[in-house]
Design an enzyme around this catalytic site. Structure first.
Site, PDB file in Angstrom:
ATOM      1  N   HIS A 377       0.817  -1.219   0.000  1.00 34.77           N
ATOM      2  CA  HIS A 377       0.000   0.000   0.000  1.00 34.77           C
ATOM      3  C   HIS A 377       0.850   1.268   0.000  1.00 34.77           C
ATOM      4  O   HIS A 377       0.328   2.370  -0.226  1.00 34.77           O
ATOM      5  CB  HIS A 377      -0.950   0.002   1.197  1.00 34.77           C
ATOM      6  N   ASP A 381      -2.314   2.003  -4.394  1.00 37.77           N
ATOM      7  CA  ASP A 381      -3.610   2.227  -3.757  1.00 37.77           C
ATOM      8  C   ASP A 381      -4.612   1.181  -4.239  1.00 37.77           C
ATOM      9  O   ASP A 381      -4.425   0.539  -5.277  1.00 37.77           O
ATOM     10  CB  ASP A 381      -4.131   3.626  -4.091  1.00 37.77           C
TER      11      ASP A 381
END
Length: 404
Positions: A377, A381
């Site tokens: 992450h 995204d």
């Protein structure tokens, strides 16, 4: 003739290795091809065989030492051959071979006791034997602390006292003893140590999210059948070909993180996880995005075989930018693969399941495969991961789109 054994260089990029295990000790006889020691690098664990026969006269390094490539690690020579001058050449301050052979460690009490039991003799004082007989004690169970492991009356008394303090054995424990249930500790192999360290590093480095999507593989099956007379390709071959193209449209999934910078690439080095009897390796197909399906298929087969034969080089395990791991053949429908650092994503391929779906108002059976994408992450995204999987679905279900 005496020979110096050196730390091997398994690849162009290898500069040093950790000698994890000596499989021979000083004084052991060794033949050509016999295992001498094991070496571990950041990507690979390798067995090193002897190139010369003789006696292992001197081990120049300890287990766990990190040794530069081509540096001496041992000397193999004849049993009576003088190696003193060779020792002086390879290492200063090492004791002469004659001196090291004079030092014989004392036998441990347990070893002496074991020898005595095997030979049917027990070293014990007459009074200790009489005391053990009177108390109905098996004297072979008593640990001797006297000279050379001799059992004394104090040893027998200590054994009796310890026995009194032992708790009663429960029925469950009695059953376990009766069936010889036991735990056993075994050391990790060099490869398992590397895998353990890398998995911990990955989990500590990357905040991950796993995304799942089901994709119809009808078109992939048609392609396999159409090509079987020309080139026997697998689902993995086809997926590598398609994913390599899609990744170029989503460079964030093909990048790596370096501090506060992202390293973006316009090429794909595809890692393919290969399961082995004692662990896992990830050979890398360099510039997979430029290769045709037949070349990809051949490369996967060759690298997988090298990994299983343990003939693969360090260079063939480095430089990956994205990894695919397929465990669908084991019936797995979904899992969360762990990222192969320093990459930022890994794609898990699961089993194909014949699934009823609604198509044009009718229920039909489709071969659906679940894909599990784990992404870092920090770089990827959720929306980017979702778009990547959506595009992958389009190309797998309609591979002719790749030609547009």
């Amino acid at each position: 003739m005496a020979k110096v054994v050196i730390m091997p260089k398994f690849g162009m990029t290898m500069t040093e290795g950790t000698l994890t295990t000596w499989d021979k000790k000083e004084g052991d006889k060794i033949e050509v091809g016999e295992l001498l020691f094991q070496v571990e690098t950041d990507k690979l664990s390798n067995d090193v065989e002897a190139c010369d026969a003789g006696i292992v006269r001197k081990l120049l390094v300890k287990e766990g030492d990190i040794i530069e490539c081509l540096k001496p690690v041992a000397i193999i020579a004849g049993a009576d051959e003088d190696i003193s001058s060779l020792l002086n050449e390879v290492s200063e301050g090492i004791e002469s071979e004659e001196q090291s052979n004079i030092k014989v460690p004392e036998k441990k009490i347990e070893e002496i006791k074991s020898e005595n039991i095997k030979s049917g003799r027990v070293k014990a004082s007459p009074l200790a034997k009489k005391m053990a007989l009177k108390k109905n004690i098996d004297i072979t169970l008593v640990e001797g602390t006297g000279p050379q492991g001799r059992i004394t009356t104090e040893d027998v008394e200590k054994y009796i006292e310890n026995s009194k303090n032992k708790p009663e054995v429960s029925p469950v424990a009695s059953k376990a003893l009766e069936n010889n249930y036991a735990e056993k500790r075994v050391p990790m192999s060099g490869m398992r140590k590397v895998i353990s360290a890398r998995m911990l590093e990955s989990c500590a480095t990357s905040p991950t999210v796993t995304f799942n999507i089901k994709i119809d593989t009808t078109s992939l099956k048609k392609i396999r059948n159409a090509l079987k007379d020309v080139c026997k390709v697998t689902y993995t071959d086809l997926i590598v070909k398609i994913v390599s193209k899609v990744l170029l449209q989503y460079p964030l999934l093909n990048c790596s993180v370096d501090g506060n910078e992202l390293i973006l690439r316009n090429f794909v080095n595809m890692g393919i996880a290969v399961a082995l009897d004692d662990g896992l390796m990830v050979p890398v197909i360099k510039y997979a995005n430029e290769k045709g399906l037949e070349e990809i298929s051949r490369s996967i087969k060759e690298l997988a075989q090298k990994a299983k034969d343990k003939t693969i080089s360090v260079d063939e395990l480095k430089g990956g930018t994205f990894t695919i791991t397929n465990i669908g053949m084991y019936g797995i429908e979904s899992f969360s693969p762990i990222i192969n650092q320093p990459e930022v994503a890994i794609l898990g391929v699961n089993k194909i399941t014949e699934t009823p779906v609604v198509e044009n108002g009718e229920i039909v059976i489709k071969p659906l495969m679940n894909f599990s994408l784990t992404a870092d992450h920090r770089a990827v995204d959720g929306s980017v991961a979702a778009e990547f999987l959506a595009k992958l679905k389009v190309y797998i279900e309609k591979p002719e789109m790749l030609f547009l």
